[in-house]
Structures are given as C-alpha cells and as structure tokens.
Design an enzyme around this catalytic site. Structure first.
Site, PDB file in Angstrom:
ATOM      1  N   ASP A 247       0.821  -1.215   0.000  1.00  0.00           N
ATOM      2  CA  ASP A 247       0.000   0.000   0.000  1.00  0.00           C
ATOM      3  C   ASP A 247       0.851   1.260   0.000  1.00  0.00           C
ATOM      4  OD1 ASP A 247      -2.737  -1.161   2.097  1.00  0.00           O
ATOM      5  OD2 ASP A 247      -1.843  -1.895   0.252  1.00  0.00           O
ATOM      6  N   ALA A 248       1.967   1.206   0.768  1.00  0.00           N
ATOM      7  CA  ALA A 248       2.801   2.400   0.898  1.00  0.00           C
ATOM      8  C   ALA A 248       3.342   2.820  -0.472  1.00  0.00           C
ATOM      9  CB  ALA A 248       3.934   2.134   1.864  1.00  0.00           C
TER      10      ALA A 248
ATOM     11  N   ILE B 108     -11.417  10.574   3.306  1.00  0.00           N
ATOM     12  CA  ILE B 108     -10.855  11.664   4.106  1.00  0.00           C
ATOM     13  C   ILE B 108      -9.407  11.909   3.733  1.00  0.00           C
ATOM     14  CG2 ILE B 108     -12.267  11.994   6.159  1.00  0.00           C
ATOM     15  CD1 ILE B 108     -10.963   9.718   7.476  1.00  0.00           C
TER      16      ILE B 108
ATOM     17  N   LYS C 279      -8.233   4.275  12.915  1.00  0.00           N
ATOM     18  CA  LYS C 279      -8.492   4.089  11.487  1.00  0.00           C
ATOM     19  C   LYS C 279      -8.369   2.599  11.206  1.00  0.00           C
ATOM     20  CE  LYS C 279      -7.506   5.897   6.904  1.00  0.00           C
ATOM     21  NZ  LYS C 279      -7.606   4.643   6.199  1.00  0.00           N
TER      22      LYS C 279
ATOM     23  N   CYS D 172      19.619 -32.340   8.450  1.00  0.00           N
ATOM     24  CA  CYS D 172      19.393 -31.274   9.418  1.00  0.00           C
ATOM     25  C   CYS D 172      20.588 -30.324   9.398  1.00  0.00           C
ATOM     26  CB  CYS D 172      19.218 -31.880  10.805  1.00  0.00           C
ATOM     27  SG  CYS D 172      19.217 -30.646  12.115  1.00  0.00           S
TER      28      CYS D 172
HETATM   29  S1  IVH Z   1     -14.679   8.522   8.584  1.00  0.00           S
HETATM   30  C1  IVH Z   1     -16.459  11.501   5.729  1.00  0.00           C
HETATM   31  N1  IVH Z   1     -13.633   7.018  10.468  1.00  0.00           N
HETATM   32  O1  IVH Z   1     -10.799   5.169   6.083  1.00  0.00           O
HETATM   33  C2  IVH Z   1     -15.673  10.622   6.641  1.00  0.00           C
HETATM   34  N2  IVH Z   1     -13.213   6.429   8.218  1.00  0.00           N
HETATM   35  O2  IVH Z   1     -11.135   7.651   3.633  1.00  0.00           O
HETATM   36  C3  IVH Z   1     -15.749   9.223   6.236  1.00  0.00           C
HETATM   37  N3  IVH Z   1     -11.878   4.391   7.968  1.00  0.00           N
HETATM   38  O3  IVH Z   1     -12.166   3.924   3.558  1.00  0.00           O
HETATM   39  C4  IVH Z   1     -14.793   8.305   6.862  1.00  0.00           C
HETATM   40  N4  IVH Z   1     -11.623   3.969  10.102  1.00  0.00           N
HETATM   41  O4  IVH Z   1     -13.591   3.225   5.498  1.00  0.00           O
HETATM   42  C5  IVH Z   1     -13.756   7.216   9.143  1.00  0.00           C
HETATM   43  N5  IVH Z   1     -12.809   5.778  12.254  1.00  0.00           N
HETATM   44  C6  IVH Z   1     -12.936   5.962  10.935  1.00  0.00           C
HETATM   45  C7  IVH Z   1     -12.347   5.104  10.001  1.00  0.00           C
HETATM   46  C8  IVH Z   1     -12.509   5.363   8.631  1.00  0.00           C
HETATM   47  C9  IVH Z   1     -11.346   3.560   8.886  1.00  0.00           C
HETATM   48  C10 IVH Z   1     -11.709   4.212   6.513  1.00  0.00           C
HETATM   49  C11 IVH Z   1     -12.940   4.432   5.713  1.00  0.00           C
HETATM   50  C12 IVH Z   1     -12.428   4.985   4.417  1.00  0.00           C
HETATM   51  C13 IVH Z   1     -11.131   5.600   4.808  1.00  0.00           C
HETATM   52  C14 IVH Z   1     -11.246   7.110   4.872  1.00  0.00           C
END
Ligand code: IVH
Length: 703
Positions: free
Chosen positions: A42-43, A92, A130, A440
C-alpha cells in the site's frame, strides 16, 4: 517522501510521467480494489498516488476526469447489484507525517477555517482508530437491516447484503437501547457507516486452513496477503456460506442518510453523542474512541495508539481526528470530496518492499525445519525486520521466493514477519528454486517429511543441539524416565549454561558444576542429583518412551517392550518386524527405524547405558506363530466382508506382505468381485488365486 521537483520536467517528459503514473495506478488499483490481489504494498501505491497528485496540482492543465486521483475507490465488480448511495460515501484527507505535525497541521487548518484566534479555547475533537478494512453502508428501515453496500466509487457501490448479514456483530434488527439508558428512538431511515474488518487471529487461522487445503492438493485455493484483503474477498464472495466462514467483524464510525429531526429523526449535537447512540442501538464502537481538546491531545492520542497498536486484536493503519461539534462540522463543510472537519493520520506501513539476501533453514525445539528468508533490513510495522518465515517447503515453493528477489514483507502485531509475495517483475537473476535440505542443518541427521505432513523434521532427536531442551524435558518427564524436579526452567538453565549438551551429560553432573548456577541452593542441587541417581533404575517402556521417537507414545513403547523384550532387539528390528507389533503401523515402524539408523542417536543410547541407566530386560513375549511370514499377497476386487485396508492389516499382522501389483514374487492373489487386470495377470503368471474365505483360513493357520 521524495517527489521529483516539478520544474525540472520538460513539457513532454511531464506529460509522459503523468500518463505513466495514471496507468500504473490504474493497474494497481484494479489489482487491489477489484481483484483483491495487490502486487505492491500500500505504501508504494500511496507514494505513486501522491506523486501524481502533486503533478496534477502543479499543472492543472493536465488534469483529466478519468485520473485515478478523481476516483474514490475501484469500479464495482459487476457481479452484485449496484446501489446508488443516498448520501455519497466520501473519503478523508490523509496525513502520512508520523511526527506531531500531522495533528498540528489539521488543528491549525480547522482553527483558521473557523476564524479562531489563539485567544479562543482549544477545539474539541473525537479521536478514533483508522480500521484497516473496507467501508460499508448499512441501511435500516424501521429498524430492520434492508441493505448493505460497499463504497464502490463513492456514488455507486455493490449490494452485498447477503454477505454482511453473516457478520454477527452487525444487528439485523435494532432495539432502542438498554434499560435505564435514555437514548433516541430508532428513526424510520437509518444508514450506519463503518468498517468491515478481519481480526488478526481469524486471519492467521484462515491462512492456516488455506495452507492445509493447498497441502492436500486443493485447486484454486490461495493464502491472503493481509486481513483487509481477506475481508474484502469475503465481502465479495458470491456464496454467503463462504463469506460466513471468514468470520468478519465491524466497527461503526458514522452515518449516511438518516430521517431528519423534523420528520422524527434524532438530533445530535456532537459526533461523540452520535457514536454513543450507535453503541446503544447495538453497533460495535471501538472503546479507544475518545474526546480530546486541541492539537496536543491529538498528538498524544496518535502517539499512544502507535505504541499500543500491536496489542489490538486487529490492524489499524492510523488514527482519525474529527471535529466533535456537528454545528462546526457543517460550518467547515467539504473541499471537493473530502470533509474539512476530519483527517486520517497514518502510521508507518505494515508492508514494505525489500530484497532476499538468502534462505536459511532453522530447526525448532521439536525438530521441525523452517525455511526463513534473510532480508535486507527494512522498517516495517514499527520494527526493523531482517528475517521472515517461509513456513515450510510447499509454501516456499508456492511463493517461489528466490535469493535476490524483491518481496513484500508484512509485519503486524506480534505476528512473526512474513514474506507475502514476490514482485516477479523485479526478478533479475537466475537464482534457483528453493529446495529443502535432506539433512538437518544443525546436526547433520537425516531430515524427513512424512506422508501427509507439511514439515520436514530432523530425526536426530537425542543428539541435535536444536532439540536438546525438548529431548531432556521429555526424557525427564514423570511418565518417562522421570527425573523429579527437572522441569522447564532448570533445563533452560542447564542447557544455556552449557552444563548439559546431550542427555548423558545429565548423569555426569556433580555438585561443582551446579554450584555456580543462579537459583540453585545446595539443597536443591543435592535433591536434583539424588533424583538423577534414582532415575537410573527404570523400565524398558519408560526408557523407550523417554527417547522421544516421533509417534512412539506410552502405549507404543509398552507394546514394543512387551513384544521384543529387550532394547537391542528393538534397535535392530526391521520395519517389517516392527510392523508385527500391535499398535505399530507403517508410519510408526518407519519412524522407529529411521531414529535408530542415526548413528548419533544410537551413540546417545549407548552412553546412557554406560552411565548406568538400566532396566530389567526380558525374553521376547511368547509370540503367536506367524502363519503368513515371508508370503506376499496382492488383493484385488471387492471382498465379500473385509474392506481392503482391513484385509491388508490382517495379512500384515500375520507376518505377510501386501503388494500393489502382481509379479513373479507374488505368492497369492486374493480376488473379490469385479477383479480386473491383476487377476488376469495372476492367471497368466500361474500364481495361486484365492478368495476371501481361503484367506481367512490361511490367517487362522489352518490351511
Ligand atoms: S470517517 C467523511 N472514520 O478510512 C468521513 N473512516 O477515507 C468518512 N476508515 O475507507 C470516513 N476507520 O472506510 C472514518 N474511524 C474511521 C475510520 C474510517 C477507517 C476508513 C474508511 C475509508 C477511509 C477514509
């Protein structure tokens, strides 16, 4: 992050770079979002993405509606019905900065947008985890789950309701809170948003099951790169039964469409209040979720979760900060497709690229051989990794890891670092495929892999330095030779201090060698020496069991002792002779034979005897005469009462052999119904053909 300074590009080079980045991102985005089979960590994807974003920002004239930067997720697979989200599912903004600045920048932006001055009090935020899974929209109508949809491109997702219903954490019907807990009524329309994820233990268990299936030759099975891909694959299963086996989990973190307060919907003032209501309605909300004030507390949360994320039972790839007041959220609004009131602050990636410097084979305490990739040091999941397990021969070959390869390494939680896959496009050399050594690497004894097993094992159990501790512990066990008081800790101590190297050293211990040891008072040293002395007088079954031969448990040890009477007879018995013992099948016979074929093991046994370990030896037990001794049988067709294996066991128990094909050496062909070519061959060669009843007579010795 190193970005190419934009002004160094010529016009055409710039156009080319943008084009190439878009193509790469499109390719990897498809692998990742649609196929769930990423080729790069991913990075690395994020790095390419950021590079393209920077170029497009500096050169707006090059922007294009179909750029991967204009798309939130991947295209729907087309196998599920499409769902248009009532409220778009946004993404986000991400801060990858690992320093405090990630949080500080966000707080500064929020304060600026709200027109706050340094004299104003700190802004209140909700700090969340997250979760590293996939976003899901759950739609409830009148409290009943009617639809679950993936994010898709943010506007249109996929209807995966059947699969999501299998997630036990997701309520199918809502109830309005627990007793005594004032909480709003369930609104007629409620969309809950959150993350579907897989716990790490479930992920490990799933991959273990996959490896077993593959070891048994199942086609089309594979192991998964990480919990997120396994979860995404589970959600996209067309068969809900398979999705259910994935044992997915869910955390709620927000809302989609909800009935307006004017129409009887809930009126929340803060994001935290909203989350607590979701919790009361039955949704899982992470307990770490916290209300904090100002940048300093965001920084503290980021730091604390970064230090403790390994202890969580699931992967997180960062934390999320959200402005708590919903009024302020509305005031801040959105920029393109991202809210200004939230930001994701990432942690160092748990997957990285590195190079394989070599492949070592390590020997575990119980003799299991594990191939381990030696890696160019790489910082992943918060630590520097130089080794990664390849599990076993099949796994190493399936992943086809070779020296010099570029590989994706993953380390998450306390889980041992693992080579996830090889980046084949980057293979340069002509390094050979890995093969497991047949000896071994620690002691040179034969390494064998038994049928139906995934692992090679060292057969030098008594001698191998890697297995010393286990061998001594097993020998000293209460039900084996029994050395009272010689347990885990003491064995650890004695072996680490190099006082005991092999079992016979036990009998060479004296007070002087024990004197300097930690936690070893005179009294306990004397007790130990006494127990060792007492252990010298033992029994043959205890001694046999104490040798720790694979597959030789207590019962088998007893049966061997009863049958052969003395140790030399057991040590020199052929596999065929061993097979005559009750309780001993081909696998056990082979294991005993291989064990005593190792010169080092025999030496240890001799030394133990020389040290005074003794038992009463008897004559071999009265053996029933072996009626079929020296005779070879072939069984063909269906016998009237005996199963094929049963007949084989009986012949072998009576001293006979059973072969798979007819030759001149065959003495009898036992033919049942629908006997085919083997019967024809027997007639051709003039070999005696008998039926089941004649076989039974032979077995009874009456023919
Ligand atoms: S809020 C408008 N909160 O991270 C705000 N997202 O782009 C919408 N994600 O794929 C997202 N943990 O599924 C929010 N505590 C959390 C989150 C979270 C994981 C994921 C989400 C999206 C990405 C944000």
């Amino acid at each position: 992050m190193t970005l190419v300074p934009v002004d160094l590009f010529t016009e055409t080079a710039l156009v080319e770079s943008v084009k190439s980045l878009r193509e790469q991102l499109q390719h990897h985005g498809h692998r990742y979002y649609v196929l769930d089979e990423p080729e790069i960590p991913d990075a690395e994807y994020d790095r390419l993405f950021a590079e393209l974003q920077a170029l497009e920002l500096a050169h707006p004239e090059l922007s294009s509606a179909d750029s991967p930067t204009r798309r939130v997720g991947g295209a729907p697979l087309g196998q599920f019905d499409s769902v248009r989200h009532a409220v778009p599912m946004l993404s986000i903004r991400t801060e990858t900065d690992t320093l405090a600045t990630g949080a500080e920048n966000f707080d500064a932006r929020v304060r600026r947008e709200l027109g706050l001055t340094p004299a104003d009090p700190p802004v209140e935020y909700v700090a969340e985890l997250k979760f590293d899974g996939l976003a899901m929209n759950l739609r409830y109508e009148n409290g009943v789950l009617v639809q679950a949809a993936t994010r898709g491109d943010g506007e249109i997702g996929e209807d995966v309701t059947q699969n999501i219903r299998t997630i036990r954490q997701i309520p199918l019907r809502l109830s309005a809170g627990t007793k005594g807990n004032a909480c709003p009524a369930i609104p007629p329309v409620l969309e809950v948003r959150g993350e579907v994820y897989m716990r790490r233990d479930e992920f490990e268990a799933l991959n273990e099951r996959q490896r077993e299936k593959m070891a048994l030759g199942a086609k089309g099975e594979k192991t998964f790169v990480n919990p997120r891909n396994a979860a995404a694959g589970g959600v996209r299963q067309l068969d809900p039964a398979i999705a259910a086996q994935r044992r997915l989990s869910f955390f709620a973190y927000g809302l989609g469409e909800v009935t307006a307060p004017a129409q009887g919907g809930p009126a929340f003032n803060t994001h935290f209040e909203l989350l607590m209501t979701l919790k009361a309605w039955g949704f899982p909300v992470a307990e770490q979720t916290k209300v904090v004030r100002g940048a300093a507390e965001l920084v503290a949360f980021h730091q604390y979760m970064g230090e403790t994320r390994d202890q969580l039972p699931y992967d997180i790839d960062g934390v999320v900060y959200k402005v708590n007041s919903l009024l302020l959220q509305r005031q801040l609004g959105f920029v393109t497709r991202e809210p200004r009131w939230a930001v994701a602050h990432k942690y160092p990636a748990q997957e990285q690229l590195t190079t394989v410097l070599g492949i070592d084979v390590q020997v575990g305490r119980t003799g299991k051989l594990t191939p381990v990739a030696k890696l160019a040091p790489v910082f992943v999941g918060g630590v520097t990794v130089t080794n990664a397990t390849l599990h076993n021969e099949d796994e190493a070959r399936r992943k086809d890891v070779r020296i010099g390869d570029t590989v994706i390494v993953r380390r998450a939680g306390d889980v041992i670092p693992e080579v996830v896959s090889v980046v084949l496009e980057k293979r340069l050399g002509q390094a050979e495929q890995f093969t497991m050594p047949r000896q071994c690497p620690v002691c040179g004894s034969a390494a064998v892999r038994e049928e139906g097993e995934a692992d090679y094992r060292c057969t030098g159990g008594l001698f191998c330095a890697a297995q010393r501790k286990e061998a001594i512990l097993h020998y000293a066990h209460r039900r084996a030779v029994e050395v009272d008081g010689l347990g885990d800790k003491l064995v650890e101590l004695l072996v680490d201090a190099n006082i005991i190297r092999t079992l016979p050293d036990l009998y060479r211990l004296g007070l002087t060698s024990l004197a300097g040891l930690d936690r070893m008072a005179d009294k306990s040293a004397n007790n130990l020496l006494e127990a060792i002395e007492t252990s010298k007088q033992t029994t043959l079954p205890r001694f046999m069991f104490g040798l720790g031969i694979r597959h030789v448990g207590e019962a088998t040890a007893k049966a061997l002792a009863r049958y052969f009477g003395n140790l030399d007879a057991i040590m020199s018995a052929s596999e065929d002779e061993l097979l005559a013992v009750d309780d001993v099948g081909p696998v056990v016979a082979k294991s005993i034979r291989t064990f005593f074929d190792q010169a080092h093991n025999r030496e240890v046994v001799e030394q133990l005897r020389a040290c005074g370990v003794t038992w009463e030896e008897g004559a071999p037990a009265e053996r029933a005469p072996q009626p079929l001794s020296g005779k070879t049988f072939v069984i063909t067709g269906t016998l009237p009462t005996l199963g094929r294996d049963e007949a084989k066991d009986k012949v072998e128990a009576a001293g006979g052999k059973v072969a798979g094909s007819v030759s001149k050496k065959t003495d009898y062909v036992v033919a049942g119904m629908e006997a085919g070519s083997k019967l024809t061959k027997a007639i051709e060669l003039g070999i005696k053909v008998i039926d089941e009843s004649q076989l039974l007579e032979l077995l009874n010795g009456s023919a």
